[in-house]
Design an enzyme around this catalytic site. Sequence first.
Site, mmCIF file in Angstrom:
data_model
loop_
_atom_site.group_PDB
_atom_site.id
_atom_site.type_symbol
_atom_site.label_atom_id
_atom_site.label_comp_id
_atom_site.label_asym_id
_atom_site.label_seq_id
_atom_site.Cartn_x
_atom_site.Cartn_y
_atom_site.Cartn_z
ATOM 1 N N GLY A 156 12.585 -13.392 30.493
ATOM 2 C CA GLY A 156 13.602 -12.789 31.341
ATOM 3 C C GLY A 156 13.128 -12.598 32.763
ATOM 4 O O GLY A 156 13.068 -13.547 33.558
ATOM 5 N N ARG A 157 12.730 -11.373 33.099
ATOM 6 C CA ARG A 157 12.427 -11.020 34.488
ATOM 7 C C ARG A 157 11.380 -11.924 35.128
ATOM 8 O O ARG A 157 11.478 -12.250 36.310
ATOM 9 C CB ARG A 157 11.981 -9.546 34.557
ATOM 10 C CG ARG A 157 13.132 -8.596 34.322
ATOM 11 C CD ARG A 157 12.653 -7.214 33.978
ATOM 12 N NE ARG A 157 12.055 -7.160 32.640
ATOM 13 C CZ ARG A 157 11.690 -6.047 32.032
ATOM 14 N NH1 ARG A 157 11.837 -4.896 32.650
ATOM 15 N NH2 ARG A 157 11.183 -6.085 30.812
ATOM 16 N N GLN A 165 26.625 -16.399 26.644
ATOM 17 C CA GLN A 165 26.478 -15.129 25.948
ATOM 18 C C GLN A 165 27.744 -14.292 26.122
ATOM 19 O O GLN A 165 28.173 -14.023 27.245
ATOM 20 C CB GLN A 165 25.292 -14.315 26.448
ATOM 21 C CG GLN A 165 25.101 -13.087 25.547
ATOM 22 C CD GLN A 165 24.112 -12.073 26.075
ATOM 23 O OE1 GLN A 165 24.272 -11.543 27.169
ATOM 24 N NE2 GLN A 165 23.091 -11.792 25.284
ATOM 25 N N CYS A 184 22.379 -4.900 24.861
ATOM 26 C CA CYS A 184 22.541 -4.169 26.124
ATOM 27 C C CYS A 184 22.977 -2.728 25.855
ATOM 28 O O CYS A 184 23.970 -2.505 25.169
ATOM 29 C CB CYS A 184 23.564 -4.878 27.005
ATOM 30 S SG CYS A 184 23.814 -3.970 28.551
ATOM 31 N N ASN A 216 11.337 -11.739 22.468
ATOM 32 C CA ASN A 216 11.625 -11.507 23.891
ATOM 33 C C ASN A 216 11.053 -10.157 24.328
ATOM 34 O O ASN A 216 10.993 -9.228 23.540
ATOM 35 C CB ASN A 216 13.151 -11.538 24.113
ATOM 36 C CG ASN A 216 13.582 -10.951 25.454
ATOM 37 O OD1 ASN A 216 14.299 -9.951 25.516
ATOM 38 N ND2 ASN A 216 13.144 -11.556 26.534
HETATM 39 C C1 FMN Z 1 18.874 -7.666 35.784
HETATM 40 C C2 FMN Z 1 18.908 -7.869 34.288
HETATM 41 C C3 FMN Z 1 20.112 -8.160 33.677
HETATM 42 C C4 FMN Z 1 20.160 -8.361 32.285
HETATM 43 N N1 FMN Z 1 21.357 -8.740 31.714
HETATM 44 C C5 FMN Z 1 21.388 -9.059 30.394
HETATM 45 C C6 FMN Z 1 22.550 -9.619 29.800
HETATM 46 O O1 FMN Z 1 23.560 -9.882 30.462
HETATM 47 N N2 FMN Z 1 22.508 -9.873 28.471
HETATM 48 C C7 FMN Z 1 21.397 -9.631 27.701
HETATM 49 O O2 FMN Z 1 21.404 -9.889 26.496
HETATM 50 N N3 FMN Z 1 20.284 -9.127 28.238
HETATM 51 C C8 FMN Z 1 20.245 -8.862 29.565
HETATM 52 N N4 FMN Z 1 19.079 -8.421 30.130
HETATM 53 C C9 FMN Z 1 17.877 -8.270 29.289
HETATM 54 C C10 FMN Z 1 17.055 -9.554 29.294
HETATM 55 O O3 FMN Z 1 17.774 -10.626 28.727
HETATM 56 C C11 FMN Z 1 15.758 -9.356 28.479
HETATM 57 O O4 FMN Z 1 16.107 -9.039 27.157
HETATM 58 C C12 FMN Z 1 14.884 -8.236 29.052
HETATM 59 O O5 FMN Z 1 14.788 -8.317 30.464
HETATM 60 C C13 FMN Z 1 13.478 -8.263 28.425
HETATM 61 O O6 FMN Z 1 12.854 -9.490 28.663
HETATM 62 P P1 FMN Z 1 11.738 -9.662 29.856
HETATM 63 O O7 FMN Z 1 10.728 -8.586 29.660
HETATM 64 O O8 FMN Z 1 11.203 -11.053 29.692
HETATM 65 O O9 FMN Z 1 12.479 -9.455 31.153
HETATM 66 C C14 FMN Z 1 19.008 -8.223 31.508
HETATM 67 C C15 FMN Z 1 17.789 -7.920 32.141
HETATM 68 C C16 FMN Z 1 17.734 -7.757 33.526
HETATM 69 C C17 FMN Z 1 16.415 -7.473 34.182
#
Ligand code: FMN
Length: 352
Positions: free
Chosen positions: A246-247, A83, A113, A224
Amino acid sequence: METGGDKAGSVRAEGFAPSRGVVRSISIAPMLDRTDRHFRFMMRLITRQALFYTEMIAASAVVHGKPDRFLAFNEVERPLAVQFGGDDPASLAAAAAMAEDRGFDEINLNVGCPSDRVQRGRMGACLMLDAARVAAIVDRIRSTVALPVTVKHRIGVDRRDRFEDLCEFVETVADAGADRFTVHARKAWLSGLSPKQNREIPPLRYADVYKLKREFPHLIIEINGGVTTPAAALEHLEAVDAVMIGRAAYDTPCSWFEVDRIFFGEHAPAADVDAIIDAMTEYARAETEKRTPAGFIVRPMLGLWNGRPGARAWRRTLSDSLAAGWEAADAIAAAREARHEAAEASGGSRGV
Ligand SMILES: Cc1cc2nc3c(=O)[nH]c(=O)nc-3n(C[C@H](O)[C@H](O)[C@H](O)COP(=O)(O)O)c2cc1C
């Protein structure tokens, strides 16, 4: 639990013009300071099939900095998407070419982001306000590499969050040839909320993403946000092509053991948590020889027992051993013992 079998596994992109490659119906999200190569190595013991992502990497850091540092990965992590963040088509295309040379499977652009730092670099979610630029980036990367070029974005930003706005964005970028849209199903506020709050406060609007798929049935749409179990992930596939976790993958990695069975009809690579710990111990020894700091190797393992007996003893012993300067493999052995004792004391089981 119901199995999805072939339908849920991988959707061949033929017939989904203009996509390239095979679409994986489940992926582990890019997460800064989380989805590094050590985490990805560990997650490959849990799922062989899910698509993995790097953390977001600024294209300029790759082009003008140290590509080998940013683009290093272990072959077992594939299929692996890199990415990138950035707003300059030429530098993103140059970074994409370097990633293609090194064997990545997909180029993904971060349009989701909302952090101030990312916005200052005109990367991330603020690009949702400039669909023409995102289209120019996708077009440039697509004409530079043969890999799929995909975009990860939000359902909207600030007051530009109507469904029509989302459609306009997706249509413009699709015309440039984007091969998949991964939609974090909440809007982002570009000021006033921290990135963490922007992952929690704006409500999830899954219906917008489902509707997007109905509006553009020929596009590959991945959903997502807030998906916490394999069963919930599978349910989304009734409405969209893929789901990104993600998380929940970072916090409770072992609750995803079922992914390969449910989505692809295969066994997970490792039999149970103990098998993961065995493999990670071997990995830790090899990485220690390469002088990788113990904390980097062990950090992704902290959540391995979460939700199971002895999890706290496991985390505490790992952390304490690292703080005391132990080598990674020794810290893992001590934590394994402490976890086992704590689980026995509470009447819990040893393995999965
Ligand atoms: C610690 C952390 C770092 C993240 N870094 C990125 C990133 O580098 N690029 C990105 O597109 N999304 C990033 N995200 C967002 C996640 O990819 C995802 O879109 C978001 O956490 C929602 O999905 P979830 O509810 O399954 O966690 C990050 C999320 C977290 C918690």
